[in-house]
Design a protein around this motif. Structure first.
Motif, PDB file in Angstrom:
ATOM      1  N   ASP A  39       0.806  -1.210   0.000  1.00 15.74           N
ATOM      2  CA  ASP A  39       0.000   0.000   0.000  1.00 15.74           C
ATOM      3  C   ASP A  39       0.846   1.270   0.000  1.00 15.74           C
ATOM      4  O   ASP A  39       0.357   2.362   0.269  1.00 15.74           O
ATOM      5  CB  ASP A  39      -0.946   0.011   1.204  1.00 15.74           C
ATOM      6  CG  ASP A  39      -0.217  -0.287   2.513  1.00 15.74           C
ATOM      7  OD1 ASP A  39       1.009  -0.498   2.481  1.00 15.74           O
ATOM      8  OD2 ASP A  39      -0.884  -0.331   3.558  1.00 15.74           O
ATOM      9  N   SER A  56       1.159  -5.930   3.181  1.00 13.36           N
ATOM     10  CA  SER A  56       0.525  -4.668   3.548  1.00 13.36           C
ATOM     11  C   SER A  56       0.267  -4.660   5.036  1.00 13.36           C
ATOM     12  O   SER A  56       0.492  -5.646   5.732  1.00 13.36           O
ATOM     13  CB  SER A  56      -0.787  -4.487   2.770  1.00 13.36           C
ATOM     14  OG  SER A  56      -1.671  -5.568   3.034  1.00 13.36           O
ATOM     15  N   GLY A  57      -0.216  -3.509   5.519  1.00 12.14           N
ATOM     16  CA  GLY A  57      -0.493  -3.396   6.937  1.00 12.14           C
ATOM     17  C   GLY A  57       0.323  -2.292   7.567  1.00 12.14           C
ATOM     18  O   GLY A  57       0.969  -1.495   6.875  1.00 12.14           O
ATOM     19  N   PRO A  58       0.329  -2.208   8.882  1.00  9.61           N
ATOM     20  CA  PRO A  58       1.072  -1.154   9.578  1.00  9.61           C
ATOM     21  C   PRO A  58       2.576  -1.303   9.381  1.00  9.61           C
ATOM     22  O   PRO A  58       3.067  -2.360   8.956  1.00  9.61           O
ATOM     23  CB  PRO A  58       0.680  -1.350  11.044  1.00  9.61           C
ATOM     24  CG  PRO A  58       0.234  -2.776  11.143  1.00  9.61           C
ATOM     25  CD  PRO A  58      -0.393  -3.095   9.820  1.00  9.61           C
ATOM     26  N   ASP A  61       4.668  -4.262  10.375  1.00  2.00           N
ATOM     27  CA  ASP A  61       4.554  -5.485   9.580  1.00  2.00           C
ATOM     28  C   ASP A  61       5.215  -5.349   8.210  1.00  2.00           C
ATOM     29  O   ASP A  61       5.202  -6.313   7.435  1.00  2.00           O
ATOM     30  CB  ASP A  61       3.080  -5.856   9.384  1.00  2.00           C
ATOM     31  CG  ASP A  61       2.393  -6.210  10.692  1.00  2.00           C
ATOM     32  OD1 ASP A  61       3.086  -6.676  11.604  1.00  2.00           O
ATOM     33  OD2 ASP A  61       1.169  -5.978  10.785  1.00  2.00           O
ATOM     34  N   THR A  62       5.764  -4.178   7.915  1.00 10.41           N
ATOM     35  CA  THR A  62       6.400  -3.976   6.605  1.00 10.41           C
ATOM     36  C   THR A  62       7.822  -3.453   6.791  1.00 10.41           C
ATOM     37  O   THR A  62       8.736  -4.241   7.026  1.00 10.41           O
ATOM     38  CB  THR A  62       5.551  -3.022   5.735  1.00 10.41           C
ATOM     39  OG1 THR A  62       5.331  -1.779   6.438  1.00 10.41           O
ATOM     40  CG2 THR A  62       4.201  -3.641   5.422  1.00 10.41           C
ATOM     41  N   SER A  65       9.706  -4.556   9.946  1.00  8.77           N
ATOM     42  CA  SER A  65       9.784  -5.987  10.244  1.00  8.77           C
ATOM     43  C   SER A  65      11.187  -6.510   9.934  1.00  8.77           C
ATOM     44  O   SER A  65      11.549  -6.709   8.775  1.00  8.77           O
ATOM     45  CB  SER A  65       8.741  -6.758   9.423  1.00  8.77           C
ATOM     46  OG  SER A  65       8.925  -8.151   9.578  1.00  8.77           O
ATOM     47  N   SER A 390       0.598   8.134   6.290  1.00  6.74           N
ATOM     48  CA  SER A 390       1.293   6.972   6.836  1.00  6.74           C
ATOM     49  C   SER A 390       2.799   7.152   6.904  1.00  6.74           C
ATOM     50  O   SER A 390       3.479   6.453   7.653  1.00  6.74           O
ATOM     51  CB  SER A 390       0.978   5.729   5.986  1.00  6.74           C
ATOM     52  OG  SER A 390      -0.396   5.442   6.006  1.00  6.74           O
TER      53      SER A 390
END
Length: 644
Positions: A39, A56-58, A61-62, A65, A390
C-alpha cells in the motif's frame, strides 16, 4: 571495484532516499533490490533491479519488520543491506540480526548504535574523549525530584530531553522553576509514547542556539575523517527545513576545531561508516561547540556535503562496508563553493503548518536537476502518487550549488520557482519567502527563527493575479459564475465580463473578468486591478482550481453553494489534515462546553485536537482508529439554544 565487492545490495527503505541509493548502485554496476509495502504509493521501486513485496499493513509489519527484511535479503542473494535513514537505520537489533544472518549491515556496529542511541550514555562516551557537552544533569534513572534539584544547579532556562529517540519528541524548554513539574510530566508521557522509554535528563538551554553538524567517515582499519560541517539552524519544531554547507558562522580555525571534536566522537564508540555528529553552538561563542548527539546513519541533508566535497557518501558507505580502507585522507578534503538544500513538505504553512495530502496531479522539476548544472532534486513522488499520512511529510529535496553563498541562495530560489507540484498543498512558496528574509540572506540564523517568524512569513493570502487566473480560465468554476452571463461574458447589449466568487482565507473575494483584465474585490474592501494571465499551469479538480506560479502552488476554491429553505447549519468539526483519529474526548450525545476537546487526529508526527466551537450536544461521525481525509466531518455540535 565496488561491483566485485557486492553483487547485490538490498535497500531497506522507501521514497527519495531509496531512489538516491539506487542511483549510486546503478552507477557502480551493483544489482539493487527494493522492498515495498503493497500500500506504499511511492514509485521508488521503479529504479531497482528487483522488488520484494513486504505485504501490507502497519509499518511494524512492513518496513519495520526485521524478519521480513532479512528474509528478503536471503531470497534475493543480497550480500549487504543499506538501511537508508529512519525506519531500521539506527536499530541495534537490526544491525545484530544482519550480522547473525551473515549479511553486511551498511552502518556502524550494533554497540555504537546502542551507545549513541541513548543520549545519556552518548554524553559519557564523548566526554571520555575530551569532547565538551552542554552543562546539565544526565544519569540513568533520575526521578522528578532529582531532575528538579539538578535544574536549580544548572540554572534556568533549561531543556528537558528524553534519553531515547529524537526529532524533538519529548523536548521542553522551561524558563522558571514553577513550570518544571508539569513539563516533566508531559515530557515523560510523550517519551514513553514515542520511544517506549520515559528516561529524561536536563541540559542548560543555550541562548541564540545554532545547530551545526559534522559529517564523518570511518573505516574498519582505524581511519576517521570529517568532511566539513552543515548549518541546520533553520528548523521548525526541531524538524530541519533548510540546510547548507559550509556554515556561514564558522572561521577556518573553528571549522577545524569542530571537525576534530567530531572525529573524536566517532572514535569514542569505535564507529565505522558514514555518520553525523551534531553540535549546539551559541551564535556569540562559535568557538565553544557542545556535543548534542550522533546520528549513526546517512542524513537527509547529506547532498549539500556531497556537492561541496565531490564525495559520493553512499559509495563510501559501500566501500567501507566491503572492508576497504578509506581512500580519502583528511588533507584530501576540500570544500568548494556553497550548497543549500530546501525540504519540500506536504504541509500548509498558512494553516499552522498542518500536514496535508492528496494525489500529485501534475509535477514539474527544474529543467537542470541532475546536479551537473548546480541544481539537484532528490524526490520520492511522481504524477499519480497519493500523499497520505502513513509516512513522513517530506516529499522532495531541492539542492543548489554555486561558487558563493549568495549565488547558491539565488540559484535555489530560481529552482523552487521552476518547481510545481499540483494536487498537494506544500511549503514551496514558504521556502522561497524564507530564503528572502534579511536574516537568512545575512546568515544570521538560530534554531528558533522559524518558530518566531514562521506565521508572519507564511501569512500570504492568495495573490490577486492567482485569483484572476482561476476566474479567467474559461472552464473553471462554472457552477459559481454569478448572474445570467455566459462563460464568455456575452449577453444582450454586449460583453460585460463575468463575476466569480472565490475563497480568500476566512473571507470571500469577488473577481470580475473583463477581457484582458480582472478586478479583484477582497472581503476587507481592497480592490486590485490585474492583467489577465494565462501563462501559468492551471488544473481543475473536484476540490477547486490549482494554479502554479513562481511564488507557490495555490488551490483556489469556490465557496459552498447557498442552501435555501433550511435552518442554520450545526457547527461542524472537520479534520484539518489527513490522518488517524487517535482519541475521542467526549462520547456521542454528551453535553460539551465551548472549547472542550472533542477528538484528536494524528498525522506525520503531529497531533491536532479539535474543540467544540460552541456549547451544546456533540455527535461523533468518526471512530478512534479510523483513517480520515482532510476536510472530513468528524463531529457536529448542536448549540444549546437549538437543542432547546
Amino acid at each position: 571495484m565496488a561491483s566485485q565487492m557486492f553483487d547485490t545490495v538490498l535497500v531497506a527503505n522507501r521514497g527519495e532516499i531509496a531512489k538516491r541509493i539506487a542511483r549510486t548502485l546503478d552507477e557502480l554496476g551493483i544489482r539493487s533490490v527494493a522492498v515495498r509495502a503493497e500500500d506504499d504509493p511511492s514509485p521508488h521501486h521503479l529504479r531497482f533491479s528487483e522488488v520484494v513485496s513486504l505485504g501490507s499493513g502497519p509499518l511494524r509489519d512492513t518496513y519495520l519488520s526485521i524478519e521480513k527484511i532479512i528474509q528478503a535479503a536471503r531470497d534475493t542473494g543480497a550480500q549487504a543491506i543499506h538501511p537508508g535513514y529512519g525506519f531500521l537505520s539506527e536499530n541495534a537489533a537490526f544491525a545484530q540480526a544482519c550480522a547473525d544472518a551473515g549479511i553486511v549491515f551498511m552502518g556502524p556496529p550494533a554497540s555504537a548504535i546502542e551507545t549513541m542511541g541513548d543520549k545519556i550514555s552518548a554524553r559519557h562516551a564523548v566526554e571520555s574523549r575530551g569532547v565538551a557537552t552542554v552543562p546539565g544533569i544526565a544519569e540513568p534513572g533520575l526521578d522528578d525530584a532529582a531532575l528538579i534539584a539538578g535544574a536549580e544547579r544548572v540554572g534556568f532556562p533549561v531543556l528537558i530531553k528524553p534519553a531515547a529517540g529524537g526529532g524533538g519528541k519529548g523536548m521542553y524548554r522551561v524558563d522558571e522553576a514553577a513550570g518544571l513539574p508539569s513539563a516533566l510530566a508531559a515530557a515523560r508521557r510523550e517519551a514513553a509514547s514515542s520511544f517506549g522509554d520515559d528516561t529524561l535528563f536536563i541540559e542548560r538551554f543555550v541562548t541564540n542556539p545554532r545547530h551545526i553538524e559534522v559529517q564523518v567517515l570511518a573505516d574498519a582499519h582505524g581511519n576517521v575523517i570529517h568532511l566539513g560541517e552543515r548549518e541546520c539552524s533553520l528548523q521548525r519544531r526541531h524538524q530541519k527545513v533548510i540546510e547548507e554547507a559550509p556554515s556561514p558562522l564558522l572561521t577556518e580555525a573553528q571549522r577545524a576545531s569542530i571537525g576534530a571534536a567530531a572525529v573524536e566522537t566517532a572514535r569514542s564508540v569505535g564507529y565505522v561508516g558514514a555518520g553525523t555528529v551534531e553540535f549546539i553552538v551559541a551564535a556569540d561563542r562559535p568557538d565553544e561547540p557542545f556535543f548534542m548527539e550522533m546520528n549513526t546513519r546517512l542524513q537527509v541533508e547529506h547532498p549539500v556535503t556531497e556537492m561541496v566535497t565531490g564525495v559520493d557518501l553512499v559509495e563510501q558507505q559501500l566501500r567501507v562496508a566491503a572492508g576497504e580502507p578509506l581512500a580519502i585522507a583528511q588533507d584530501d578534503v576540500h570544500l568548494t563553493g556553497h550548497a543549500i538544500e530546501a525540504r519540500i513538505y506536504a504541509e500548509d504553512p498558512a494553516a499552522g503548518f498542518l500536514p496535508t495530502g492528496g494525489t500529485v496531479l501534475d509535477l514539474t522539476w527544474p529543467f537542470d536537476s541532475d546536479g551537473h548544472g548546480g541544481i539537484r532534486v532528490d524526490d520520492g513522488v511522481g504524477v499519480g502518487t497519493e500523499v497520505g499520512s502513513s509516512y513522513d511529510p517530506m516529499i522532495a529535496k531541492v539542492i543548489a550549488h554555486a561558487p558563493t553563498r549568495d549565488a547558491a541562495l539565488e540559484r535555489l530560489r530560481g529552482a523552487l520557482a521552476e518547481t510545481s507540484i499540483l494536487g498537494v498543498v506544500t511549503n514551496r512558496g514558504f521556502l522561497r519567502a524564507l530564503l528572502d528574509e534579511p536574516s537568512v540572506r545575512a546568515g544570521d540564523l538560530d534554531t528558533g527563527f522559524i518558530d518566531r517568524e514562521g506565521e508572519r512569513i507564511a501569512s500570504v493570502r492568495i495573490p490577486s493575479d492567482v485569483l484572476a487566473m482561476a476566474a479567467a480560465d474559461p472552464m473553471a468554476l462554472l457552477p459559481y459564475v454569478l448572474g445570467a452571463w455566459r462563460p464568455d461574458g456575452w449577453r444582450i447589449g454586449g460583453a460585460v465580463g463575468r463575476r466569480v466568487r472565490l475563497r480568500d482565507g476566512d473571507g470571500l473575494a469577488a473577481v470580475q473578468v473583463l477581457g484582458d483584465r480582472c478586478i479583484v474585490t477582497r472581503a476587507d474592501g481592497q480592490v486590485d486591478q490585474v492583467a489577465t494571465r494565462r501563462d501559468a499551469p492551471i488544473l481543475r479538480t473536484d476540490d477547486g482550481t490549482w494554479v502554479s506560479t513562481q511564488e507557490g502552488d495555490w488551490l483556489v476554491e469556490a465557496p459552498p453553494r447557498i442552501r435555501r429553505g433550511r435552518g442554520p447549519a450545526q457547527p461542524t468539526l472537520a479534520s484539518p489534515m489527513p490522518g488517524t483519529v487517535v482519541a475521542a474526548h467526549a462520547a456521542d450525545g454528551d453535553s460539551v462546553a465551548e472549547g472542550q476537546a472533542i477528538v484528536s487526529v494524528e498525522a506525520m508526527k503531529m497531533e491536532h485536537v479539535l474543540r467544540a466551537p460552541v456549547a451544546g450536544t456533540v455527535r461523533l461521525h468518526a471512530a478512534v482508529g479510523e483513517q480520515v481525509t482532510r476536510g472530513q466531518e468528524l463531529a457536529t455540535v448542536t448549540p444549546e439554544e437549538a437543542a432547546a
